[in-house]
Write an enzyme that holds these catalytic residues in place. Structure first.
Site, PDB file in Angstrom:
ATOM      1  N   LYS A 198       0.867  -1.191   0.000  1.00 24.16           N
ATOM      2  CA  LYS A 198       0.000   0.000   0.000  1.00 24.16           C
ATOM      3  C   LYS A 198       0.898   1.234   0.000  1.00 24.16           C
ATOM      4  O   LYS A 198       1.607   1.497   0.968  1.00 24.16           O
ATOM      5  CB  LYS A 198      -0.927   0.008   1.212  1.00 24.16           C
ATOM      6  CG  LYS A 198      -1.914   1.180   1.202  1.00 24.16           C
ATOM      7  CD  LYS A 198      -3.005   0.961   2.247  1.00 24.16           C
ATOM      8  CE  LYS A 198      -4.024   2.102   2.230  1.00 24.16           C
ATOM      9  NZ  LYS A 198      -3.835   3.042   3.329  1.00 24.16           N
ATOM     10  N   HIS A 217      -5.741   3.692  14.319  1.00 20.43           N
ATOM     11  CA  HIS A 217      -6.167   2.326  14.015  1.00 20.43           C
ATOM     12  C   HIS A 217      -5.036   1.364  14.345  1.00 20.43           C
ATOM     13  O   HIS A 217      -3.882   1.767  14.496  1.00 20.43           O
ATOM     14  CB  HIS A 217      -6.523   2.182  12.529  1.00 20.43           C
ATOM     15  CG  HIS A 217      -5.336   2.288  11.621  1.00 20.43           C
ATOM     16  ND1 HIS A 217      -4.680   3.482  11.376  1.00 20.43           N
ATOM     17  CD2 HIS A 217      -4.658   1.344  10.913  1.00 20.43           C
ATOM     18  CE1 HIS A 217      -3.671   3.274  10.557  1.00 20.43           C
ATOM     19  NE2 HIS A 217      -3.623   1.981  10.273  1.00 20.43           N
ATOM     20  N   ASP A 219      -3.380  -2.306  12.690  1.00 22.02           N
ATOM     21  CA  ASP A 219      -3.391  -3.041  11.419  1.00 22.02           C
ATOM     22  C   ASP A 219      -3.927  -4.453  11.652  1.00 22.02           C
ATOM     23  O   ASP A 219      -3.549  -5.109  12.624  1.00 22.02           O
ATOM     24  CB  ASP A 219      -1.982  -3.122  10.824  1.00 22.02           C
ATOM     25  CG  ASP A 219      -1.460  -1.770  10.371  1.00 22.02           C
ATOM     26  OD1 ASP A 219      -2.291  -0.846  10.182  1.00 22.02           O
ATOM     27  OD2 ASP A 219      -0.240  -1.624  10.197  1.00 22.02           O
ATOM     28  N   HIS A 273      -1.889   3.515  15.882  1.00 23.49           N
ATOM     29  CA  HIS A 273      -1.086   4.560  15.246  1.00 23.49           C
ATOM     30  C   HIS A 273      -1.949   5.425  14.343  1.00 23.49           C
ATOM     31  O   HIS A 273      -3.085   5.054  14.006  1.00 23.49           O
ATOM     32  CB  HIS A 273       0.089   3.952  14.457  1.00 23.49           C
ATOM     33  CG  HIS A 273      -0.308   2.945  13.424  1.00 23.49           C
ATOM     34  ND1 HIS A 273      -0.770   1.676  13.744  1.00 23.49           N
ATOM     35  CD2 HIS A 273      -0.327   2.992  12.068  1.00 23.49           C
ATOM     36  CE1 HIS A 273      -1.030   0.996  12.640  1.00 23.49           C
ATOM     37  NE2 HIS A 273      -0.793   1.781  11.598  1.00 23.49           N
TER      38      HIS A 273
END
Length: 331
Positions: A198, A217, A219, A273
């Protein structure tokens, strides 16, 4: 429906943020500044094995995050990776749109702008390019950019290096749990572990104190390996405060993801993060998500569960975990 791209907005002479980008007061960078004087763990992979196991395990237990150096990834390859990503985003908008994804139809690979809205109806100041890198049986090269022409060659080389480093890190983390070095790699699919690239593009933002590049959020991957350009913006959450992560040339940023937290029964922490943006400069990052195949069953490793330490997480397929996370359902 035509998607409004952040990059097009940013370079179209915008002076004030549209309302959908302005975060609620408590989320704004101006009201949630990182604390000063705290640095994240930086670990050289050239150290003796026993030292590495201890340091990596501690960093992932206490932070869920670390920077690794001396990882064997050549600075030249990192530069080439960044160059081909920058060249893609420099294409005219019409050419980039030829690679557009459509999450509403389940097509996540390609050129995107995260328009999935949270409860406050706010969106993030970022465009991205997303595609699978490995295993070869699941890679669709048709979705990879044709321009620049060297994109495929560079990313295939980078994928091999990411597999190597992922294997090293999973081995160290397994030994840090007191288990065999394959303890984490095996349930994550071993040779079938999926790597997802990404490329995040955060263009200059007219009011960076009001917006976020990516909202807070964790991961859903097992690990995330990331290289940024030299524009800072990543912040990690620790002990009730945001900590700004400084740029370190040629270092790999390593995030512990949700699957490692589950497998380790909570010993290793999936790091919360976010990304902040810049008024004058474009920030970019290249994140590789290391995730299990969708059919993999992920739960606390049996060797870590007993009467004194019961399972803290349920066991489910990664596909089910993804569905629940995307739809904000309890796990």
């Amino acid at each position: 429906m035509e998607v409004e791209r952040v990059q097009a907005l940013a370079f179209g002479g915008l002076n004030e943020l549209p309302a959908q980008f302005i975060r609620p007061a408590h989320e704004r960078p101006e009201n949630s500044k990182p604390i000063e004087g705290v640095t994240v763990p930086v670990i050289s992979l050239s150290q003796p094995r026993d030292v590495l196991v201890k340091e990596v395990s501690e960093a992932c237990s206490q932070w869920g995050f670390l920077l690794v150096t001396d990882h064997g990834l050549s600075p030249e390859l990192i530069k080439r990776l960044q160059q081909v990503g920058q060249e893609f985003f420099a294409l005219p908008q019409k050419e980039k749109e030829a690679y557009a994804n459509d999450p509403s139809s389940g097509k996540f690979e390609g050129y995107g702008t995260k328009m999935t809205k949270n409860l406050e109806e706010k969106v993030e100041w970022v465009d991205y390019y997303f595609h699978l890198m490995s295993p070869p049986s699941k890679v669709n090269h048709d979705i990879w950019p044709k321009h620049p022409p060297s994109y495929r060659e560079v990313n295939e080389e980078y994928s091999k290096e990411m597999l190597r480093i992922t294997g090293e890190l999973l081995g160290l983390l397994s030994e840090g749990l007191g288990l065999d070095k394959m303890a984490l790699a095996t349930p994550l699919g071993d040779q079938e572990i999926e790597l997802e690239m990404k490329i995040n593009m955060y263009p200059p933002c007219p009011q960076p104190h009001l917006a976020l590049g990516v909202e807070p959020h964790t991961d859903m991957s097992a690990l995330t390996l990331l290289v940024p350009n030299d524009v800072p913006g990543l912040q990690v959450w620790k002990d009730g405060s945001w900590i700004a992560v400084d740029y370190l040339p040629n270092a790999l940023f390593v995030h512990v993801g949700d699957q490692i937290e589950v497998l380790s029964n909570g010993k290793y922490k999936s790091v919360l993060h976010r990304s902040v943006v810049n008024k004058d400069r474009t920030r970019m990052s290249w994140a590789v998500f290391c995730a299990p195949p969708h059919e993999a069953m992920i739960g606390p490793l049996p060797g870590l569960v007993n009467e004194q330490n019961p399972a803290k997480y349920s066991t489910k397929t990664f596909a089910e975990y993804r569905y629940r996370k995307f739809n904000k359902l309890p796990q």
